[in-house]
Motif scaffolding. Structure first.
Motif, PDB file in Angstrom:
ATOM      1  N   LYS A 116       6.667  -1.688  -2.568  1.00  0.00           N
ATOM      2  CA  LYS A 116       5.341  -1.058  -2.516  1.00  0.00           C
ATOM      3  C   LYS A 116       5.085  -0.452  -1.129  1.00  0.00           C
ATOM      4  CE  LYS A 116       2.964  -3.811  -6.034  1.00  0.00           C
ATOM      5  NZ  LYS A 116       1.735  -4.527  -6.378  1.00  0.00           N
ATOM      6  N   GLN A 117       5.492  -1.174  -0.101  1.00  0.00           N
ATOM      7  CA  GLN A 117       5.273  -0.683   1.260  1.00  0.00           C
ATOM      8  C   GLN A 117       6.028   0.627   1.491  1.00  0.00           C
ATOM      9  OE1 GLN A 117       3.061  -1.890   3.352  1.00  0.00           O
ATOM     10  NE2 GLN A 117       3.546  -0.289   4.839  1.00  0.00           N
ATOM     11  N   ASP A 118       7.247   0.722   0.966  1.00  0.00           N
ATOM     12  CA  ASP A 118       8.033   1.953   1.109  1.00  0.00           C
ATOM     13  C   ASP A 118       7.319   3.126   0.443  1.00  0.00           C
ATOM     14  OD1 ASP A 118       9.951   0.515   2.449  1.00  0.00           O
ATOM     15  OD2 ASP A 118      11.299   0.326   0.724  1.00  0.00           O
ATOM     16  N   LYS A 155       4.072   3.417  -0.078  1.00  0.00           N
ATOM     17  CA  LYS A 155       2.858   3.753   0.678  1.00  0.00           C
ATOM     18  C   LYS A 155       3.201   4.499   1.976  1.00  0.00           C
ATOM     19  CE  LYS A 155       1.155  -0.501   0.280  1.00  0.00           C
ATOM     20  NZ  LYS A 155       0.219  -1.655   0.387  1.00  0.00           N
ATOM     21  N   GLU A 156       4.306   4.136   2.596  1.00  0.00           N
ATOM     22  CA  GLU A 156       4.738   4.852   3.806  1.00  0.00           C
ATOM     23  C   GLU A 156       5.123   6.288   3.469  1.00  0.00           C
ATOM     24  OE1 GLU A 156       7.811   2.543   5.571  1.00  0.00           O
ATOM     25  OE2 GLU A 156       6.451   0.968   6.287  1.00  0.00           O
ATOM     26  N   PHE A 157       5.736   6.481   2.305  1.00  0.00           N
ATOM     27  CA  PHE A 157       6.065   7.848   1.876  1.00  0.00           C
ATOM     28  C   PHE A 157       4.791   8.671   1.725  1.00  0.00           C
ATOM     29  CE2 PHE A 157       6.236  10.800  -1.711  1.00  0.00           C
ATOM     30  CZ  PHE A 157       7.244  11.665  -1.304  1.00  0.00           C
ATOM     31  N   ILE A 158       3.765   8.084   1.117  1.00  0.00           N
ATOM     32  CA  ILE A 158       2.502   8.796   0.910  1.00  0.00           C
ATOM     33  C   ILE A 158       1.865   9.176   2.243  1.00  0.00           C
ATOM     34  CG2 ILE A 158       0.114   8.418   0.138  1.00  0.00           C
ATOM     35  CD1 ILE A 158       1.391   6.840  -2.238  1.00  0.00           C
ATOM     36  N   ASP A 159       1.875   8.275   3.199  1.00  0.00           N
ATOM     37  CA  ASP A 159       1.269   8.561   4.509  1.00  0.00           C
ATOM     38  C   ASP A 159       2.062   9.588   5.307  1.00  0.00           C
ATOM     39  OD1 ASP A 159      -0.980   6.973   4.318  1.00  0.00           O
ATOM     40  OD2 ASP A 159       0.035   5.179   5.054  1.00  0.00           O
ATOM     41  N   SER A 160       3.333   9.812   4.941  1.00  0.00           N
ATOM     42  CA  SER A 160       4.172  10.731   5.708  1.00  0.00           C
ATOM     43  C   SER A 160       4.034  12.178   5.254  1.00  0.00           C
ATOM     44  CB  SER A 160       5.644  10.321   5.576  1.00  0.00           C
ATOM     45  OG  SER A 160       6.136  10.580   4.263  1.00  0.00           O
ATOM     46  N   VAL A 161       3.332  12.412   4.141  1.00  0.00           N
ATOM     47  CA  VAL A 161       3.241  13.771   3.591  1.00  0.00           C
ATOM     48  C   VAL A 161       2.203  14.574   4.366  1.00  0.00           C
ATOM     49  CG1 VAL A 161       2.655  15.130   1.551  1.00  0.00           C
ATOM     50  CG2 VAL A 161       3.965  13.004   1.308  1.00  0.00           C
ATOM     51  N   GLY A 162       2.572  15.799   4.740  1.00  0.00           N
ATOM     52  CA  GLY A 162       1.651  16.663   5.476  1.00  0.00           C
ATOM     53  C   GLY A 162       0.911  17.628   4.574  1.00  0.00           C
ATOM     54  N   LYS A 163       0.300  18.642   5.155  1.00  0.00           N
ATOM     55  CA  LYS A 163      -0.433  19.667   4.412  1.00  0.00           C
ATOM     56  C   LYS A 163       0.309  21.003   4.526  1.00  0.00           C
ATOM     57  CE  LYS A 163      -4.183  17.420   2.961  1.00  0.00           C
ATOM     58  NZ  LYS A 163      -3.654  16.072   3.092  1.00  0.00           N
ATOM     59  N   TYR A 164       0.275  21.743   3.418  1.00  0.00           N
ATOM     60  CA  TYR A 164       0.980  23.013   3.356  1.00  0.00           C
ATOM     61  C   TYR A 164       0.006  24.128   2.973  1.00  0.00           C
ATOM     62  CZ  TYR A 164       4.886  19.763   3.489  1.00  0.00           C
ATOM     63  OH  TYR A 164       5.742  18.768   3.851  1.00  0.00           O
ATOM     64  N   SER A 165       0.513  25.325   2.736  1.00  0.00           N
ATOM     65  CA  SER A 165      -0.382  26.482   2.636  1.00  0.00           C
ATOM     66  C   SER A 165      -0.988  26.696   1.249  1.00  0.00           C
ATOM     67  CB  SER A 165       0.365  27.737   3.076  1.00  0.00           C
ATOM     68  OG  SER A 165       1.576  27.866   2.350  1.00  0.00           O
ATOM     69  N   TYR A 166      -0.221  27.178   0.310  1.00  0.00           N
ATOM     70  CA  TYR A 166      -0.775  27.661  -0.961  1.00  0.00           C
ATOM     71  C   TYR A 166      -0.749  26.598  -2.055  1.00  0.00           C
ATOM     72  CZ  TYR A 166      -0.364  32.051   1.533  1.00  0.00           C
ATOM     73  OH  TYR A 166      -0.485  33.047   2.464  1.00  0.00           O
ATOM     74  N   THR A 167      -1.382  26.913  -3.223  1.00  0.00           N
ATOM     75  CA  THR A 167      -1.525  25.930  -4.297  1.00  0.00           C
ATOM     76  C   THR A 167      -1.191  26.534  -5.648  1.00  0.00           C
ATOM     77  OG1 THR A 167      -3.491  25.179  -3.101  1.00  0.00           O
ATOM     78  CG2 THR A 167      -3.050  24.132  -5.213  1.00  0.00           C
ATOM     79  N   ASP A 168      -0.402  25.797  -6.439  1.00  0.00           N
ATOM     80  CA  ASP A 168      -0.146  26.142  -7.838  1.00  0.00           C
ATOM     81  C   ASP A 168      -0.143  24.835  -8.628  1.00  0.00           C
ATOM     82  OD1 ASP A 168       0.701  26.940 -10.318  1.00  0.00           O
ATOM     83  OD2 ASP A 168       2.491  27.997  -9.634  1.00  0.00           O
TER      84      ASP A 168
END
Length: 591
Positions: A99-101, A103-116
């Motif tokens: 579970k910790q792995d 959650k760490e993956f989720i916290d590591s995701v950044g923000k990007y430009s466009y949306t589909d």
């Protein structure tokens, strides 16, 4: 392939020669459980900085992970913008570290430009397709604001994006993947209509979340809806700087887990007393504690029946919302009917009982606390009649009378204030009126002789053997010259930097007999270990994958054994982990 064919042929021959003593037995269905396959799909486009400035989506996904069982639930995550940016294949949870792995993956995701929006839904369906296991309940949790913002430099239009979303949602609905949508609306720009339609079309549900304090109720309801559980009401607490007692009743000994979520703007402290008044250590083997910026989650493993006391200490005047969901790993089963077919006017006796992973439960007190109802559907008229069942130490019993319909379908539902279960539907067949018998006159000039089954059987066997040998020779002749169809999409990820190459589309039409993965990688020296990963053409537009290398090949997050061959279907995605260089190869077989 030929060995399998010959094996099947020998079995068929054996059954033919022993047909007089062979009895067909129905296979026992696999036991359904309360395990889930949950894909968390989150919009990580630039617009989410205003739609979700406080990262409610991250808190929601982490709370979902904390609510998941430690008994083998599977959870994966997809972060998308106008394409899939990051992905975590379904992980079968076996420990808190798993579970910790996640959650760490989720916290590591950044923000990007466009949306589909269609990108995330389509990818979630594809992952569930490749990883679904019997006995698991698949679902998709989509966190987004429902708006598209396409890259003007790309050819895709708004109309095409909407059509892709409609197709992806229809695909999820057809495969039984409900989509629960959580609309993030901090800036008031939520496209509620789109997210509502996505949920409604797939038999999921739409929720709106503008603040983190709404998450426990939302996620508790998603779990409850999906696993046929009920949210147990718990009083709200306002902190006063002292421990306050909250009574929690565990209704029976069949509870697998008790999930207690507490959400507040300030940290809280908790203690837990069992029914005997003994304080349990938190955390411990029996009590797990998870904390995040906005919530605390207490998971009580296999709690004993009785009145528990949760002691909660909060900051003065801080509101503490508490939700409680019990998780059961129970299945409600119908007992066997007295006979296969009935006559009109006869009475059918019905029995139902609980099993825990195929074993009849030992704590039978649960029957006395539940209400059970028999639903009898007339298959001719489509009308359903309800019959109350009685409970005893063996389960639920009742009966109904056969009418004039040609058949009926019966289902038993049992429920209390914490969960409900339903049996699989079972058909009751009604005998048709017998037709008048027709008597044939025996011939006076001929004596009936037995049919020569033995000679016919030997003749059939001989013909089949000749056909098998011919098939083998023909297969060997064609194998070397057999062509391929379709394409393989190749992407390479550098695990040191996280960078991925652009997808390369490798057409297979020019190859004959077999392809080595190293060929598709332009015979690059750093990938020589892929020389022994081979693809061969197979029937029905499929490939046969043979792995004689030391590389690990994964499908849907699980390692597969392809030493003796493994079928690869259209749209299958594989992850190949190299041993000699710190790189990963992703391939997908497409039309």
């Amino acid at each position: 392939m030929f060995k399998k064919w010959i094996s099947s042929f020998i079995v068929i021959t054996f059954l033919f020669l022993n047909s007089s003593s062979y009895i067909v037995r129905a296979a026992s269905p696999l036991n359904s459980t309360s395990r889930i396959e949950g894909m968390l799909v989150v919009d990580v486009s630039n617009s989410m900085k205003s739609s979700d400035p406080n990262n409610i989506s991250n808190e929601a996904m982490k709370m979902f992970i904390d609510m998941a069982s430690l008994k083998g639930d599977k959870i994966g995550a997809i972060a998308y913008a106008d394409e899939v940016m990051r992905e975590k294949a379904l992980v079968k949870i076996q420990s808190e570290q798993d579970k910790q792995d996640l959650k760490e993956f989720i916290d590591s995701v950044g923000k990007y430009s466009y949306t589909d929006l269609s990108t995330g839904v389509k990818e979630a369906v594809k992952v569930l397709d490749s990883s679904h296991e019997q006995g698991y309940f698949p679902l998709i949790v989509l966190l987004a604001d429902g708006n598209n913002e396409l890259d003007p430099k790309k050819a895709k239009t708004g109309k095409q994006a909407n059509e892709d979303l409609t197709k992806a949602v229809a695909d999820a609905q057809a495969k039984g993947y409900p989509i629960y949508t959580i609309g993030l609306n901090a800036d008031g720009k939520l496209n509620k209509e789109v997210l509502t339609n996505v949920a409604k079309s797939t038999h999921g549900k739409f929720f709106e979340a503008s603040s983190a304090d709404k998450l426990p109720a939302i996620l508790s309801e998603i779990f409850a809806n999906h696993l046929k559980l009920k949210i147990v009401p718990v009083n709200q607490v306002v902190g006063n700087g002292q421990y306050q007692d909250i009574k929690l009743n565990v209704p029976n000994d069949n509870v697998l887990e008790a999930n207690i979520s507490l959400i507040s703007s300030q940290p809280v402290e908790v203690k837990l007393l069992d029914p005997s008044g003994k304080e349990l250590a938190i955390p411990s083997d029996q009590v797990l504690l998870s904390k995040s910026k906005t919530y605390s989650m207490v998971k009580l493993m296999k709690p004993v029946q009785g009145d528990w006391t949760l002691k909660v200490k909060g900051v003065p005047k801080d509101k503490i919302d508490i939700n409680l969901v019990f998780n059961y790993d129970l299945q409600l089963k119908l007992g066997p009917l007295a006979k296969q077919t009935y006559n009109a006017g006869e009475t059918v006796k019905i029995g139902a009982f609980f099993e825990d992973n195929g074993t009849v439960i030992t704590d039978t007190n649960i029957y006395k606390s539940m209400k059970a109802t028999l639903f009898v559907k007339d298959l001719d008229k489509g009308k359903t009649e309800e019959v109350s069942l009685t409970a005893d130490d063996q389960g639920f019993t009742g009966q109904f009378k056969i009418g004039n319909a040609s058949g009926y379908e019966v289902v038993v539902k049992a429920e209390d204030n914490s969960f409900f279960r339903e049996t699989q539907p079972q058909k009751v067949t009604v005998k048709k009126a017998a037709a008048a018998p027709v008597t044939a006159k025996p011939s006076s000039t001929e004596t009936e002789k037995p049919f020569p089954w033995l000679y016919v059987g030997l003749g059939v066997i001989g013909a089949l053997l000749v056909a098998a040998l011919a098939y083998l020779l023909l297969t060997k002749m064609k194998e070397k010259n057999r062509g391929f169809s379709g394409q393989i999409v190749v992407e390479i990820k550098d695990e040191d930097t996280g960078e991925r190459t652009n997808p390369q589309f490798k057409k297979l039409k020019g190859f004959k007999g077999k392809i080595r993965l190293h060929q598709l990688l332009s015979l690059a020296p750093e990938f020589t270990e892929t020389e022994h990963i081979i693809f061969k053409p197979a029937s029905g537009d499929t490939l046969l994958l043979v792995n004689n290398s030391e590389c690990t090949i994964e499908k849907g997050g699980r390692a597969i054994d392809a030493k003796n061959g493994r079928e690869v279907k259209r749209n299958d995605r594989l992850r190949i982990v190299l041993k000699k260089v710190n790189k990963t190869i992703y391939i997908e077989y497409i039309s």
